[in-house]
Scaffold this motif. Structure first.
Motif, PDB file in Angstrom:
ATOM      1  N   MET A   8       0.827  -1.204   0.000  1.00  0.00           N
ATOM      2  CA  MET A   8       0.000   0.000   0.000  1.00  0.00           C
ATOM      3  C   MET A   8       0.864   1.257   0.000  1.00  0.00           C
ATOM      4  SD  MET A   8      -2.859  -1.218   2.736  1.00  0.00           S
ATOM      5  CE  MET A   8      -4.146  -0.199   2.033  1.00  0.00           C
ATOM      6  N   ASP A   9       0.232   2.372  -0.353  1.00  0.00           N
ATOM      7  CA  ASP A   9       0.898   3.672  -0.331  1.00  0.00           C
ATOM      8  C   ASP A   9      -0.142   4.739  -0.019  1.00  0.00           C
ATOM      9  OD1 ASP A   9       2.355   6.170  -1.380  1.00  0.00           O
ATOM     10  OD2 ASP A   9       3.856   4.602  -1.609  1.00  0.00           O
ATOM     11  N   TYR A  10       0.325   5.892   0.406  1.00  0.00           N
ATOM     12  CA  TYR A  10      -0.570   7.006   0.680  1.00  0.00           C
ATOM     13  C   TYR A  10      -0.801   7.881  -0.547  1.00  0.00           C
ATOM     14  CZ  TYR A  10      -0.418   5.946   5.617  1.00  0.00           C
ATOM     15  OH  TYR A  10      -0.567   5.319   6.817  1.00  0.00           O
ATOM     16  N   ARG A  11       0.039   7.742  -1.553  1.00  0.00           N
ATOM     17  CA  ARG A  11      -0.068   8.572  -2.759  1.00  0.00           C
ATOM     18  C   ARG A  11      -0.587   7.737  -3.923  1.00  0.00           C
ATOM     19  NH1 ARG A  11       5.593  10.051  -0.836  1.00  0.00           N
ATOM     20  NH2 ARG A  11       5.725   7.914  -1.511  1.00  0.00           N
ATOM     21  N   LYS A  36       7.615  -0.841   7.977  1.00  0.00           N
ATOM     22  CA  LYS A  36       6.449  -0.777   7.099  1.00  0.00           C
ATOM     23  C   LYS A  36       5.643  -2.082   7.084  1.00  0.00           C
ATOM     24  CE  LYS A  36       8.484   2.763   4.215  1.00  0.00           C
ATOM     25  NZ  LYS A  36       9.666   2.995   5.008  1.00  0.00           N
ATOM     26  N   GLN A  39       1.523  -2.578   8.262  1.00  0.00           N
ATOM     27  CA  GLN A  39       0.990  -1.216   8.213  1.00  0.00           C
ATOM     28  C   GLN A  39       0.025  -1.080   7.043  1.00  0.00           C
ATOM     29  OE1 GLN A  39       1.827   1.124  10.611  1.00  0.00           O
ATOM     30  NE2 GLN A  39       2.890  -0.639  11.514  1.00  0.00           N
ATOM     31  N   ALA A  41      -2.148   1.714   4.457  1.00  0.00           N
ATOM     32  CA  ALA A  41      -2.140   3.052   3.889  1.00  0.00           C
ATOM     33  C   ALA A  41      -3.460   3.230   3.142  1.00  0.00           C
ATOM     34  CB  ALA A  41      -0.936   3.241   2.972  1.00  0.00           C
ATOM     35  N   LEU A  42      -3.562   4.255   2.341  1.00  0.00           N
ATOM     36  CA  LEU A  42      -4.827   4.559   1.680  1.00  0.00           C
ATOM     37  C   LEU A  42      -5.091   3.751   0.414  1.00  0.00           C
ATOM     38  CD1 LEU A  42      -4.781   8.441   2.032  1.00  0.00           C
ATOM     39  CD2 LEU A  42      -6.048   6.785   3.412  1.00  0.00           C
ATOM     40  N   ILE A  43      -4.032   3.471  -0.357  1.00  0.00           N
ATOM     41  CA  ILE A  43      -4.177   2.878  -1.676  1.00  0.00           C
ATOM     42  C   ILE A  43      -3.425   1.556  -1.747  1.00  0.00           C
ATOM     43  CG2 ILE A  43      -3.873   3.256  -4.160  1.00  0.00           C
ATOM     44  CD1 ILE A  43      -5.541   5.438  -2.838  1.00  0.00           C
ATOM     45  N   THR A  44      -4.067   0.521  -2.264  1.00  0.00           N
ATOM     46  CA  THR A  44      -3.378  -0.749  -2.499  1.00  0.00           C
ATOM     47  C   THR A  44      -2.665  -0.676  -3.842  1.00  0.00           C
ATOM     48  OG1 THR A  44      -4.943  -2.024  -1.189  1.00  0.00           O
ATOM     49  CG2 THR A  44      -3.648  -3.235  -2.821  1.00  0.00           C
TER      50      THR A  44
END
Length: 86
Positions: A8-11, A36, A39, A41-44
């Motif tokens: 995942m990532d936030y961007r 990491k 954890q 985040a917003l986007i897979t």
């Protein structure tokens, strides 16, 4: 990296770029530091089963290790160097 949600990532842009790179490869290897692991985040960016090898600096949790194994991803734990390299 999450056992259910995958990488995942936030961007959005970074997740899309990573997803595209994984789709374009014959074999994908992810290098990720242990901070990491487990954890969210917003986007897979991609699911665990799209990754061939995962390299990290510490063993993952039991849940994440089981998810990696189930996905067929090879897990490698990097060893710490006993002394600094010159």
């Amino acid at each position: 990296l999450h056992a259910v949600q995958g990488f995942m990532d936030y961007r959005v842009e970074t997740a899309e770029m990573n997803r595209t790179m994984v789709k374009q490869t014959q074999r994908a290897t992810i290098l990720i530091d242990s901070s990491k692991l487990d954890q969210m985040a917003l986007i897979t960016a991609c699911d665990l089963d799209t990754i061939d090898r995962l390299v990290t600096d510490s063993p993952p949790s039991d849940a994440l290790a089981a998810a990696v194994l189930k996905a067929g991803t090879q897990l490698y734990i990097a060893e710490k160097s006993p002394k600094p390299l010159p």
